[in-house]
Design a protein around this motif. Structure first.
Motif, PDB file in Angstrom:
ATOM      1  N   LEU A 189      39.037  48.773   5.102  1.00 32.32           N
ATOM      2  CA  LEU A 189      39.548  47.554   4.485  1.00 32.32           C
ATOM      3  C   LEU A 189      40.645  46.935   5.334  1.00 32.32           C
ATOM      4  N   ARG A 190      41.504  47.773   5.883  1.00 34.78           N
ATOM      5  CA  ARG A 190      42.551  47.262   6.768  1.00 34.78           C
ATOM      6  C   ARG A 190      41.945  46.688   8.044  1.00 34.78           C
ATOM      7  N   GLU A 191      40.923  47.356   8.587  1.00 32.10           N
ATOM      8  CA  GLU A 191      40.245  46.843   9.774  1.00 32.10           C
ATOM      9  C   GLU A 191      39.622  45.480   9.495  1.00 32.10           C
ATOM     10  N   SER A 192      39.014  45.362   8.314  1.00 31.08           N
ATOM     11  CA  SER A 192      38.383  44.104   7.943  1.00 31.08           C
ATOM     12  C   SER A 192      39.409  42.978   7.872  1.00 31.08           C
ATOM     13  N   GLY A 193      40.576  43.260   7.307  1.00 29.91           N
ATOM     14  CA  GLY A 193      41.621  42.245   7.227  1.00 29.91           C
ATOM     15  C   GLY A 193      42.093  41.809   8.604  1.00 29.91           C
ATOM     16  N   SER A 194      42.235  42.760   9.517  1.00 29.32           N
ATOM     17  CA  SER A 194      42.662  42.428  10.873  1.00 29.32           C
ATOM     18  C   SER A 194      41.608  41.609  11.606  1.00 29.32           C
ATOM     19  N   ILE A 195      40.336  41.965  11.418  1.00 27.65           N
ATOM     20  CA  ILE A 195      39.250  41.221  12.060  1.00 27.65           C
ATOM     21  C   ILE A 195      39.219  39.780  11.562  1.00 27.65           C
ATOM     22  N   ASN A 196      39.273  39.608  10.245  1.00 29.44           N
ATOM     23  CA  ASN A 196      39.229  38.266   9.673  1.00 29.44           C
ATOM     24  C   ASN A 196      40.418  37.422  10.107  1.00 29.44           C
ATOM     25  N   GLN A 197      41.581  38.055  10.222  1.00 33.70           N
ATOM     26  CA  GLN A 197      42.773  37.322  10.632  1.00 33.70           C
ATOM     27  C   GLN A 197      42.636  36.796  12.065  1.00 33.70           C
ATOM     28  N   SER A 198      42.134  37.637  12.968  1.00 33.89           N
ATOM     29  CA  SER A 198      41.984  37.206  14.361  1.00 33.89           C
ATOM     30  C   SER A 198      40.911  36.129  14.499  1.00 33.89           C
ATOM     31  N   LEU A 199      39.812  36.253  13.737  1.00 33.06           N
ATOM     32  CA  LEU A 199      38.766  35.232  13.793  1.00 33.06           C
ATOM     33  C   LEU A 199      39.234  33.925  13.170  1.00 33.06           C
ATOM     34  N   LEU A 200      40.085  34.020  12.159  1.00 30.16           N
ATOM     35  CA  LEU A 200      40.659  32.805  11.572  1.00 30.16           C
ATOM     36  C   LEU A 200      41.532  32.087  12.596  1.00 30.16           C
ATOM     37  N   THR A 201      42.306  32.852  13.354  1.00 32.89           N
ATOM     38  CA  THR A 201      43.129  32.262  14.411  1.00 32.89           C
ATOM     39  C   THR A 201      42.252  31.618  15.485  1.00 32.89           C
ATOM     40  N   LEU A 202      41.129  32.272  15.812  1.00 32.41           N
ATOM     41  CA  LEU A 202      40.196  31.696  16.779  1.00 32.41           C
ATOM     42  C   LEU A 202      39.680  30.345  16.279  1.00 32.41           C
ATOM     43  N   GLY A 203      39.344  30.267  14.993  1.00 35.33           N
ATOM     44  CA  GLY A 203      38.903  28.994  14.417  1.00 35.33           C
ATOM     45  C   GLY A 203      39.992  27.935  14.465  1.00 35.33           C
ATOM     46  N   ASN A 204      41.243  28.342  14.210  1.00 33.56           N
ATOM     47  CA  ASN A 204      42.359  27.394  14.268  1.00 33.56           C
ATOM     48  C   ASN A 204      42.584  26.882  15.682  1.00 33.56           C
ATOM     49  N   VAL A 205      42.391  27.754  16.676  1.00 34.31           N
ATOM     50  CA  VAL A 205      42.524  27.333  18.074  1.00 34.31           C
ATOM     51  C   VAL A 205      41.452  26.307  18.424  1.00 34.31           C
ATOM     52  N   ILE A 206      40.220  26.570  18.003  1.00 36.01           N
ATOM     53  CA  ILE A 206      39.126  25.622  18.259  1.00 36.01           C
ATOM     54  C   ILE A 206      39.425  24.278  17.612  1.00 36.01           C
ATOM     55  N   GLN A 207      39.902  24.300  16.357  1.00 38.47           N
ATOM     56  CA  GLN A 207      40.214  23.060  15.647  1.00 38.47           C
ATOM     57  C   GLN A 207      41.347  22.302  16.342  1.00 38.47           C
ATOM     58  N   ALA A 208      42.369  23.019  16.789  1.00 41.66           N
ATOM     59  CA  ALA A 208      43.505  22.369  17.451  1.00 41.66           C
ATOM     60  C   ALA A 208      43.090  21.749  18.785  1.00 41.66           C
ATOM     61  N   LEU A 209      42.187  22.409  19.513  1.00 39.70           N
ATOM     62  CA  LEU A 209      41.721  21.865  20.782  1.00 39.70           C
ATOM     63  C   LEU A 209      40.884  20.610  20.569  1.00 39.70           C
ATOM     64  N   ILE A 210      40.067  20.586  19.524  1.00 39.79           N
ATOM     65  CA  ILE A 210      39.235  19.414  19.237  1.00 39.79           C
ATOM     66  C   ILE A 210      40.111  18.220  18.866  1.00 39.79           C
ATOM     67  N   GLU A 211      41.173  18.463  18.114  1.00 39.58           N
ATOM     68  CA  GLU A 211      42.055  17.387  17.665  1.00 39.58           C
ATOM     69  C   GLU A 211      43.121  17.034  18.691  1.00 39.58           C
ATOM     70  N   ASN A 212      43.083  17.684  19.870  1.00 45.44           N
ATOM     71  CA  ASN A 212      44.035  17.410  20.953  1.00 45.44           C
ATOM     72  C   ASN A 212      45.486  17.546  20.490  1.00 45.44           C
ATOM     73  N   LYS A 213      45.754  18.589  19.738  1.00 47.55           N
ATOM     74  CA  LYS A 213      47.116  18.812  19.272  1.00 47.55           C
ATOM     75  C   LYS A 213      47.995  19.294  20.423  1.00 47.55           C
ATOM     76  N   SER A 214      49.289  19.008  20.320  1.00 43.99           N
ATOM     77  CA  SER A 214      50.224  19.399  21.369  1.00 43.99           C
ATOM     78  C   SER A 214      50.480  20.901  21.367  1.00 43.99           C
ATOM     79  N   PHE A 215      50.352  21.533  20.206  1.00 39.68           N
ATOM     80  CA  PHE A 215      50.568  22.982  20.104  1.00 39.68           C
ATOM     81  C   PHE A 215      49.256  23.672  19.757  1.00 39.68           C
ATOM     82  N   ILE A 216      48.865  24.629  20.585  1.00 34.47           N
ATOM     83  CA  ILE A 216      47.657  25.428  20.351  1.00 34.47           C
ATOM     84  C   ILE A 216      48.108  26.847  20.020  1.00 34.47           C
ATOM     85  N   PRO A 217      47.718  27.387  18.855  1.00 37.56           N
ATOM     86  CA  PRO A 217      48.248  28.699  18.415  1.00 37.56           C
ATOM     87  C   PRO A 217      47.579  29.894  19.112  1.00 37.56           C
TER      88      PRO A 217
END
Length: 624
Positions: free
Chosen positions: A267-295
């Motif tokens: 369960l802890r592994e699953s939470g860590s996996i989902n968190q990192s993939l969520l960050t990956l999605g946020n990075v993709i979204q920020a790059l598409i929107e040409n934001k000044s800060f990419i997480p």
């Protein structure tokens, strides 16, 4: 040594391929229906809601256009030839490349990236890349030399581990330098000279990788794995050295706890996996929107893939989806992020190396050859002839001469072995290295027609995107008649209504995705709260307050690893305790502790210098 980028820059978008997994046995028994309809000519996929969720509106169907769609019947060789082979060839030109599989757990990411090495037709992208690289070297001209170096790491619970190191559980740190960019400190690298040697390293790393069984996958990867191949090429005709780095990434799949049925450590592994993939999605979204800060720094995964997403790399993304109605939510999320990733712009450059490994090795070989020639000349001098011993001085002189000759012979052997080791690391073009291991026979070079079709499809997508972004509505147009004005305004009104409708649908999709992400975050948060409560319970009941304050005083926070470190932790009880191997010959040692009970202090004021260990003993007082 300095690493420079050549002026030749290639601006390119991330290429996105879709691979649809066939129905598995469980889905066939349940009678699951497909939610996907694919147009393999136009590379468009339609995702429709399951029957019990349909509303009868147009929003029940979603359309996504990608660079290429593989059918469920596509072979491993088909996937490699179209998705990976062109990128591998560009690595020899000095470009960086990244190939990663993305999708929920159980969709076949590890199968696509690794496959089964024992069966030629089922080998994945990573082992097929090995064959391709050494085939390229065998077909290269003799004026080119190569060095191939590999590393293998995993990201487990936000900890970077070296799968090829002596201690696979040791945590490594991610660093950054202006000359080489992002790198992992103390990561073990191996130089390879054949398909067999690189395959053995991959098998060694796979044994150290962490996997578990879940309700959705019998062998579920619990970590993200990155297999990196660095190809250094020395062009003697140009007097130039280029270095291309290829990252082959096998991501762990996104999970929903109610579907995987995991608990405890999983369960802890699953939470860590989902968190990192969520960050990956946020990075993709920020790059598409040409934001000044990419997480990028919000996750170790995105930190390592920083160049692959919007940086100096040519990147291929293989999205893996399941066709079943039960996987609709995860499939929809994967397709949305895949469609967005197509518009990420990378700026790959040819990496030119000054004073690379090949030049250093060749210089060292020349020095060794010079030393070897001197030793050879010394060894060829007339040896001391054995004759009748006349005095002790002659005996001593003879012994010294023999010892000197032995020393020279030993140094010669060492130099020859050193030269052989270094020479083996440098591979010259034209050498046939494929005879050292049994290789599968398949066509590695993609046909010109298939490449042309992919480029044409990619170019059409870019032109369509540019037309949409540059399209404007001229409200202040001049009209020759009222009817013309009325018809033009009606057209513009229809266009605006269509855009409003599309914006509402996009907003609803984002709202739905936001709710799913919040559910994943809440699951992870509940897990962390439970672990914190358990830790606090053990601390409050088993660690005295004085010891707690003492530990806190010696704790410091490390900004590089983003975790607390305890001074002197190497000398704590668990680290100092000697581990015993329990066997029949070596039974466990049972210590006699009768005479070493700690006594509680008497009921009087405790002296200030009295030991805290004696004051707060955890051993109960023996009965008299």
């Amino acid at each position: 040594m300095s690493n420079q980028q050549h002026n030749q820059t290639s601006a390119n978008n991330v290429r996105v391929f879709l691979r649809v997994r066939p129905f598995n046995e469980r889905e066939i028994k349940e009678g699951s229906k497909s939610t996907l309809v694919c147009d393999y000519k136009e590379h468009v996929v339609m995702l429709q809601k399951p029957k019990d969720k349909r509303s009868g509106k147009d929003t029940d169907k979603k359309y996504f256009q990608l660079d290429y769609i593989f059918s469920p019947l596509a072979t491993q060789v088909d996937v490699y030839r179209l998705a990976a082979a062109p990128l591998v060839e560009q690595v020899f030109d000095g470009y960086n490349g990244t190939i990663f599989a993305y999708g929920q757990t159980g969709t076949g990411k590890t199968y696509t990236m690794t496959g089964n090495y024992e069966i030629p037709d089922v080998r994945g992208i990573i082992p097929n890349t090995f064959t391709h690289i050494f085939t390229q070297i065998a077909n290269a001209s003799e004026d080119r030399s190569f060095i191939v170096k590999v590393t293998y790491l995993e990201i487990y619970n936000e900890e970077v581990r070296d799968l090829l190191g002596a201690d696979p559980h040791k945590k490594l740190q991610i660093k950054e330098r202006t000359d080489i960019g992002i790198y992992v400190k103390d990561l073990t690298g191996f130089t390879v000279d054949s398909v067999e040697s690189i395959s053995q390293l991959m098998e060694r790393g796979n044994k150290n990788r962490i996997t578990r069984s879940t309700m959705m996958n019998n062998v579920s990867s619990r970590s993200h794995a990155v297999f990196t191949i660095v190809v250094e090429t020395r062009h003697r005709d140009k007097n130039q050295t280029t270095v291309g780095k290829l990252n082959l990434v096998d991501l762990a799949g996104s999970e929903r706890v109610n579907k995987t049925g995991v608990s405890g450590i999983s369960l802890r592994e699953s939470g860590s996996i989902n968190q990192s993939l969520l960050t990956l999605g946020n990075v993709i979204q920020a790059l598409i929107e040409n934001k000044s800060f990419i997480p990028y720094r919000n996750s170790k995964l995105t930190r390592l893939l920083q160049d692959s997403l919007g940086g100096n790399s040519k990147t291929t993304m293989i999205s893996m989806v399941g066709p079943s109605e039960s996987d609709y939510e995860e499939t929809y999320s994967t397709l949305r992020y895949s469609h967005k990733a197509k518009y990420i712009r990378n700026f790959a450059k040819v990496n030119v190396e000054e004073g690379g490994l090949i030049e250093r090795f060749e210089s060292e070989i020349a020095e060794l050859q010079q030393k070897l020639s001197l030793l050879t000349m010394a060894s060829e001098q007339p040896r001391v002839q054995k004759k009748k011993v006349k005095s002790e001085a002659d005996v001593e002189k003879m012994k010294k001469a023999e010892a000197e000759m032995q020393r020279i012979d030993y140094e010669k052997r060492e130099l020859e072995e050193r030269m052989a080791i270094i020479s083996k690391k440098i591979i010259c073009g034209g050498e046939n290295l494929l005879e050292k291991a049994q290789q599968q026979e398949f066509l590695l070079l993609t046909s010109d027609q298939e490449i042309e079709n992919l480029d044409r499809s990619h170019q059409a997508l870019e032109e369509q995107y540019n037309r949409m972004t540059e399209e404007k509505i001229d409200i202040e147009g001049k009209y020759s008649s009222l009817q013309e004005e009325d018809s033009d305004l009606t057209r513009k009104m229809t266009m605006l209504q269509q855009r409003i409708k599309e914006s509402k649908e996009e907003h609803a999709d984002k709202e739905h995705e936001y709710q799913r992400e919040m559910e994943a975050l809440n699951d992870n948060n509940r897990l962390l709260v439970r672990e914190m409560q358990l830790s606090n319970l053990m601390i409050d009941y088993y660690i005295p307050q004085e010891y707690k304050r003492l530990i806190q005083n010696y704790c410091t926070f490390n900004n590089d690893t983003q975790e607390y470190q305890l001074q002197g932790v190497a000398y704590t009880g668990n680290n100092m305790r000697k581990r015993q191997t329990l066997t029949e010959e070596n039974p466990p040692i049972i210590f006699d502790m009768k005479q070493v009970y700690h006594k509680y202090p008497e009921k009087k004021k405790i002296a200030g210098k009295q030991s805290l260990l004696k004051t707060y003993s955890a051993v109960s007082k023996p009965s008299r």
